[in-house]
Design an enzyme around this catalytic site. Sequence first.
Site: not given
Ligand code: MOS
Length: 750
Positions: A235, A462, A642-643, A645, A713-714, A717
């Site tokens: 994190f 993770g 992508l996935n 799940k 895209k990510g 977060e």
């Molecule tokens: Mo994330 S807070 O950019 O590991």
Amino acid sequence: MAQTINTAVTRTDAPRKVTGTATYAADVIPAGMLHGALATSNIAVGTLTGLDTTRAEAEPGVVAVFTHDNLPDYKTVKGFYAGGPGSASFWPMEGTEIKYAGQPIAYVVAETAAAARRGAQLIDATYEGAEAHAHMDPEESFVVEGREGEMITTKGDIEQGLSEAAQSIDVEYTTPFQHHNPMEMFAATAEWRGDRLTVWMPSQSVRTLRGGIAAAYGLPETSVRVISPFVGGAFGSKAGITPYTMLTIAAAKAVGAPVRLIVTRPQMYTVATFRPESVQKFRLGAAADGKLTAFEHIEIAQTSQFDDVVNPGTHITRAMYASPNIHTEQRLARSDTNTGGFMRAPNEMQTFFGLEQAMDELAHKLDMDPVEFRRVNDTDRHPVADVPFSSRSLMESYDAVSESFGWNDRTTEPGSMTDGDWLVGYGCATATYPTNLLASNARVRMQGTGGAYIELAAHDVGTGSYTIFAQIAAARLGLPVESCDVVMGLADLPVAPISGGSTTAASAGSAVHDACLRIGRAVAQQVSAQSEGPLSGIDPSQITLDNGVLRGPGGQSQPLVEALASTPAGEIEVIGEFRHPALTDQLIRATFAGGYGTAGPVTPEFAMFAFGAEMAEVHVHRWTHEIRVPRLHGAFAAGTWLNRKTAHSQLLGGMVWGIGSALHEVTEVDKPRARFLNANIAEYLVPVNADIRELRVEMLEEQDDYVNPLGVKGIGELGIVGTAAAIANAVHHATGKRLRHLPIRMSDLV
Ligand code: MOS
């Protein structure tokens, strides 16, 4: 897209994790290994006047006790914010100076972990303490010198905009210190063999770790191995090099045996980073039709006495809504803690708790539906950079979540909805996360029908990276997912960026994709040159790789697996690359050196963000003021899924964490001593099952051809960003009370 992408593939590492065969850093036991333990400072500011190690040394099993006086060959690294790989620029045990509570003052090495910890407790330290301030004083805030241009944005005239407004607000929100608390403790095992060093350590950036350690010891990078195949939660806390690692490396060298340190849970609060407390000031103005006339956001974030840590939240808030007049300022204020840093999502969580409540407050003043207020101010161009968004599905997200949630069932007046003794409120908020891009390589080796190996120095913190890389390769190469083995978490593998800033799937995934396309081209070249076969004699530049099948211009085709098997070697190995046009040579070089060469979210052509919208139903008990969240819905668009799940789980997890931020999480501070008090997971509250009721995540389809070839895209977060504000807005709707400080507690409602 082939079938393995945008499907719900179960995590390939799941069997290893649930059977305990996934090897984490602290599971490794090199021959002759000893155990380390840290003793830490009781005071926050002052000087060590004495450090008596006699009792510790006499403890059975203790092998050595190191202090600032006697730790040979201890190296430190520069802080990230000073251009280095470290999490802070002040390093403990270099002298007698104390700058934060919990600062390491001694390192005990023993035959067992228990003996090492007993030894650490038997260190007798005396101090000369000075006055300490745990909390920043916002009145003493400053803009980092020399970075004013980057930290202050001015467009139009904010005062003019406010004077033209039909309604305006001038409000302040505050967020507390919070800590990551990953399940897996920080741990490092170091083993020297002559001048060769191996470090096992959970890391979000193995190349940063290797580069930093190698530079500190003046070793070639090839002499340092960094091994981190599994990470039990990070994190943001495992992104840089922190003192416990360099102390363990030095201790292992000094005692001539491998040493492993597992940091204690309380020490987790002081030996790495955390989310700094912050003040979010908003002045917003809008015309009677709801259009913003003025947008001002000033963020003041806490930092240590020795680092200027800037996670510029104002860079994200200013991208959300159209306004002719914009003013943002990114400010810092100091107090006596260790240096804070990234915590998912590093600035969006705190800044959107402010922004999205401010939007709600102004919508309320305008007597407008909060969703409509956002629609009126939606924009297809970045309001400051004035470039279009590469894709922006904000209102699509609101529309989807409104429908699933039943937003229109609400009555608008605060306190007007009840369920027995419970006051009922609905609240909504925008979520976003910037699309950050980093250069990456990936090596793919394909062995005919035998499958493929995908190797890169990326990480699975993770989140499911093992699985999605296997899916990408399976889709491109025409293999089952199970036949695609992914090897990661080793610094020796082809360069991949830090797993931070929600970048891994998009950036490293694009390199895997590129490697597979290269395999297609190389095999096409070989089979076209063969004397027989379906693609024999065809111009290889006319052959394309389509979901694992090589296709010629006239309808000829051959499965890639077969084509490869027909070549003399029967196997092939290539390096794929991701180099987005926005990545300059300088940024690429930085990433290759183990740094953070991030392009985006704004490029000269486009602004790149993932968007979403969240809606919360809150019940507040009329008499006890107990706060419950019976429903939380989110709709998100982040390019290609992508996935389905693992992406769903990431978003769900973010929303659960958002409930924690809204209602539970705070690191309490002992003010006069500047110490973090509840440094354990019994007293640092996080949501439990009973706190989580109905959660729903909708994943919208979105195509974005600019961000990367996969259109990803990510999402690591994105899920947390809107949650706290949606809950706060719902509490207001339920009770009429506006709570501008996190976490929201029942005592705030009395
Ligand atoms: Mo994330 S807070 O950019 O590991």
